[in-house]
Design an enzyme around this catalytic site. Structure first.
Site, PDB file in Angstrom:
ATOM      1  N   LEU A   1       0.666  -1.344   0.149  1.00  0.00           N
ATOM      2  CA  LEU A   1       0.151   0.076   0.194  1.00  0.00           C
ATOM      3  C   LEU A   1       0.423   1.230  -0.061  1.00  0.00           C
ATOM      4  O   LEU A   1       2.085   1.239   0.761  1.00  0.00           O
ATOM      5  CB  LEU A   1      -0.914   0.382   1.429  1.00  0.00           C
ATOM      6  CG  LEU A   1      -1.758  -1.334   1.068  1.00  0.00           C
ATOM      7  CD1 LEU A   1      -2.646  -0.686   2.604  1.00  0.00           C
ATOM      8  CD2 LEU A   1      -2.771  -1.104   0.385  1.00  0.00           C
TER       9      LEU A   1
ATOM     10  N   LYS B   1       5.921  -0.277  13.313  1.00  0.00           N
ATOM     11  CA  LYS B   1       5.209   0.678  12.126  1.00  0.00           C
ATOM     12  C   LYS B   1       4.397   2.021  12.523  1.00  0.00           C
ATOM     13  O   LYS B   1       5.129   2.813  11.424  1.00  0.00           O
ATOM     14  CB  LYS B   1       4.115  -0.267  10.952  1.00  0.00           C
ATOM     15  CG  LYS B   1       4.336  -1.553  10.588  1.00  0.00           C
ATOM     16  CD  LYS B   1       3.136  -2.944  10.206  1.00  0.00           C
ATOM     17  CE  LYS B   1       3.644  -3.986   9.425  1.00  0.00           C
ATOM     18  NZ  LYS B   1       2.561  -4.506   9.742  1.00  0.00           N
TER      19      LYS B   1
END
Ligand code: ADP
Ligand code: ASP
Ligand code: MG
Length: 813
Positions: A614, A683
């Site tokens: 993504l 992340k």
């Protein structure tokens, strides 16, 4: 009248000589023709070797002599009909005996003067030209003429200077004499003699020069240099696979290119034919129908701003520095006088406008002698310390771009040095002649191949740019990436003009580096036959190969691999990391890598660290670069956790759902990294850092749902432990379900604070409708204050992750 010269490979053996004969017979139908020939290919070197052995008292010289004789006898036997052989065979034998006498003398004396060396190498052209003349006589009337009787030189044995007046007289007299019936002459190239008749040579490669001297003296209609390539090329074809033929070139351009290393023509060759404006062809003996190159006065423009690129090895840079030179005339005169007294040839000169230093490029061979001479010359100033002792740097080379049309086009040097800089080639000195026909740069010898190739690509290959990939990790994602690269190769070449080549592959067990590229149809087998893996050696090979546009792609989850990025970036190699370890290590290290990438003008990209394929980091970067500010990020960043909580409702054990996620390839190799929330912490930290926050792992709060005992032991033990806690997971589910909520593991970053944890999400929330292994990231920014910018889609899986890595590679390109 025309002059045709055939080089060493054109006359290397009987088969080739037959080709020469047919070319000459066709070309010479109407016209009288002078054929100048080199020694049989390689013979000049063999003769030099023979002389050196004899001078060193090595009896091996006799064996070398034997080989020389045999090679010539064999050539005669396969070239000339048996009935016609005897006279030429005995001539060859007689000539070889003479050669042996000279070598025996050298052996006995243990001494090889440059005069004797010239005597020895002259046998190469003497033998070849007489054999070839005999071969012609099988077809037509032909006269052999010894060029030592025609070309007169000074006493500079090894590279004698021609006395043009005397030479022209003799050439005229001989070739124009009425009593010569011949229309065809064969003569040895390279060899000449001084005023007293002692044999000299015109320098290595000098047969071209011989031919040009004859052509100019006789005002020939054309000179043809026949060799083993189809003309002069835009770069040395041995260095640049995509070098192209140059159909038309001016005398000056040809001269510059040859002086700066395009060895296809011996540099002094052009001068005599240029003066007389004799059209000069470079043609291919092995493809005579190819156009070749025409060297002429006013060639057509070629659409490129430059005509060719060349390089010269074995360069040393001698520098004289010191405040004592500023504003005082005479220093350069003394410097060049000192060099010229030692007969040292200066290849390139630069002086900075501060007049504080002068650097000259020389052949490495002359470097020590030059330093001594210049130190001696400036002894007084050095003692007074107004000058520094002379410095000499070796292991350098020169690259030069050449073209008549550079003069009228600004920006060529910008392009040249920009290209070199982007590829990590540092430039030691620069010179541009005032003719603006040549820009030369002194660089490290180890960078030559790369420099020539990137320059060639930028100036001549509008067709495509070559990218060299070095990939670590060929597991799930790596394997998919290789398949995608193979599948897209043609598309990229056609539409993006990019040629991606995998030049290296490494796993923890095996590695393989092939600068010409690894066949992607067969990489598994090739890699399995590769060497034992060693990460540092892999990195060293990337550096040493020094290929242009190199990209290191890390598709491992390995800690050690993440430690080599800094070395690579500093060698101007871009890094694309799927591996999260570097970006989630200490802030200092993350920052250092980003800074190095900027400093060395390469890319450090890691889009797949968050949300697999993504465009999360890319979107964030675009927002910030265009002036937006990130206020808040809310996200579900674990494909694994989303998959697990979407599929778990208590009907199957939690452990079984986790195992399914692992089997389908969504989890980290150790699924606990996902379940403990550690991977999500990494992340959100990376997103926070990319938003401009200096943040560390310990700054992130984590509301852990995984029982602590699950963290002990190895992965199989973890699954066993997980089963024991089924009731715990069931309760988590039931509590949420009772409130009509779903369980989502949410990461948040707001006001400089980051947190991760399991949350109950109701149906109104943006995070509610998130299925399978999908990820979602909501960006709240100045421009998206209440309705966030949303990126959503599969956040795990080998195929999409590989495509994210692929996209980073293209971004780095
Ligand atoms: P010959 O023996 O015919 O004189 P050379 O070996 O002297 O041939 O010169 C031809 C070789 O020059 C070619 O095989 C090629 O490898 C080399 N070369 C170097 N630079 C260039 C260039 N710019 N264009 C063409 N050939 C080049
Ligand atoms: N045979 C000589 C050399 O190899 C001259 C030439 O071939 O041009 O240098
Ligand atoms: Mg040559």
């Amino acid at each position: 009248m025309q002059v045709l010269k055939f080089g060493g490979s054109s006359v290397a053996n009987a088969v080739n000589i037959q080709k020469v004969i047919s070319i000459v017979l066709q070309a010479g139908k109407q016209d009288s023709t002078i054929v100048v020939v080199s020694a049989l290919g390689g013979i000049t070197d063999t003769l030099l070797d023979c002389g050196a052995k004899a001078a060193n008292g090595d009896e091996g010289y006799k064996e070398v002599l034997q080989k020389i004789e045999t090679r010539h006898l064999e050539t005669v036997k396969s070239l000339i009909p048996v009935t016609q052989q005897s006279s030429i065979l005995s001539l060859v034998k007689k000539t070889c005996n003479e050669l042996e006498d000279v070598c025996t003398g050298v052996f006995l004396l243990g001494e090889l003067s440059s005069r004797t060396k010239d005597k020895i190498v002259s046998f190469g052209e003497l033998l070849s030209s007489q054999i070839i003349a005999h071969a012609f006589q099988q077809h037509t009337f032909c006269t052999w003429k010894d060029s030592r009787e025609l070309i007169v030189t000074d006493d500079n044995f090894g590279s004698a200077k021609v006395d043009f007046e005397e030479t022209n007289n003799r050439v005229h007299k001989f070739f124009n004499s009425k009593d010569s019936l011949s229309k065809l002459f064969v003569t040895p190239g390279f060899i000449s003699s001084n005023k007293h008749g002692a044999g000299t040579t015109l320098g290595r490669g000098g047969s071209d020069y011989t031919a040009a001297i004859f052509a100019a003296a006789l005002s020939a209609d054309a000179l043809q240099i026949w060799t083993d390539v189809s003309g002069m090329m835009t770069a040395d074809p041995r260095l640049v696979a995509n070098a192209k033929n140059i159909p038309h070139i001016s005398y000056q351009e040809a001269m510059e290119l040859s002086h700066f290393g395009a060895k296809v023509i011996y540099p002094p060759t052009i001068q005599p034919v240029m003066t007389k404006q004799i059209p000069t062809w470079v043609k291919n003996t092995f493809a005579p129908d190819d156009f070749g190159t025409l060297i002429e006065t006013a060639p057509l423009e070629n659409g490129s701003l430059i005509r060719g690129i060349s390089s010269m090895n074995n360069i040393a840079l001698l520098s004289l520095e010191g405040s004592g030179m500023i504003g005082i005339p005479g220093f350069s005169k003394r410097l060049f006088e000192a060099l010229s007294n030692e007969k040292i040839n200066v290849i390139l000169i630069t002086q900075s406008s501060s007049e504080h230093s002068i650097s000259v490029a020389l052949n490495t061979f002359d470097a020590d002698k030059a330093k001594e001479a210049v130190d001696r010359q400036f002894d007084y100033e050095i003692k007074l310390r107004v000058l520094e002792p002379v410095t000499v740097e070796k292991d350098l080379a020169i690259v030069a771009v050449v073209g008549d049309h550079m003069r009228s086009h600004p920006g060529i040097s910008g392009k040249m040095f920009g290209t070199l800089g982007r590829n990590g080639v540092s430039v030691r000195a620069i010179a541009q002649g005032s003719s603006e026909r040549n820009i030369s740069a002194v660089i490290a010898a180890k960078d030559v191949r790369k420099a020539i190739n990137v320059l060639h690509e930028d100036f001549f290959e509008t067709t495509y740019k070559q990218i060299n990939l070095f990939i670590a990790g060929t597991g799930n994602v790596g394997g998919k990436l290789l398949a995608q690269l193979q599948q897209q190769a043609d598309f990229l070449q056609e539409h993006l003009r990019v040629q991606l080549k995998v030049a290296g592959l490494a796993t923890s067990k095996k590695m393989l580096v092939r600068s010409e590229g690894i066949d992607l149809g067969n990489w598994q087998e090739l890699l399995s036959e590769g060497e034992k893996s060693n990460l540092q050696q892999f990195v060293d090979q990337i550096k040493n190969n020094n290929l242009r546009n190199s990209i290191f792609v890390d598709i491992t989850a390995n800690e050690t691999v993440a430690t080599v990025y800094d070395q690579l970036l500093q060698s101007s190699v871009s890094v694309v990391a799927c591996n999260k370890i570097a970006c989630s290590s200490r802030y200092q290290n993350y920052k250092k890598l980003k800074d190095l990438a900027r400093e060395y003008n390469v890319s450090f990209l890691f889009e797949t660290n968050v949300g697999a394929g993504l465009p999360v980091i890319g979107t964030l970067n675009d927002l910030r670069r265009s002036g937006d500010t990130i206020k808040k990020i809310e996200a579900v960043l674990s494909g694994t956790l989303n998959f697990v909580f979407n599929n778990y409702d208590g009907s199957r054990p939690f452990a079984e759902v986790v195992k399914q996620a692992q089997d389908e390839g969504y989890t980290e190799p150790d699924p606990r990294l996902d379940l403990s929330g550690t991977d999500v912490m990494r992340k959100i930290m990376i997103l926070a850092r990319e938003s401009g926050e200096k943040i560390e792992m310990e700054d992130i709060s984590n509301d852990v749902f995984l029982p602590a005992s699950c963290m002990d032991g190895d992965v199989p033990a973890f699954y066993e432990e997980l089963k024991k806690h089924e009731a715990h997971f069931k309760k988590l589910y039931d509590d949420a379900a009772a409130k009509k909520c779903k369980l989502k593991f949410v990461a948040k970053f707001e006001n400089g604070k980051a947190s991760v944890g399991l949350q109950h999400i109701n149906e109104q929330h943006d995070l509610y409708h998130l299925y399978g292994k999908d990820n979602i990231v909501l960006f709240y920014t100045n421009r998206y204050p209440s309705q966030p910018l949303i990126v959503k889609g599969a956040g795990a899986g080998a195929e999409v992750t590989a495509s994210g890595v692929f996209a980073d590679i293209l971004r780095a390109v």
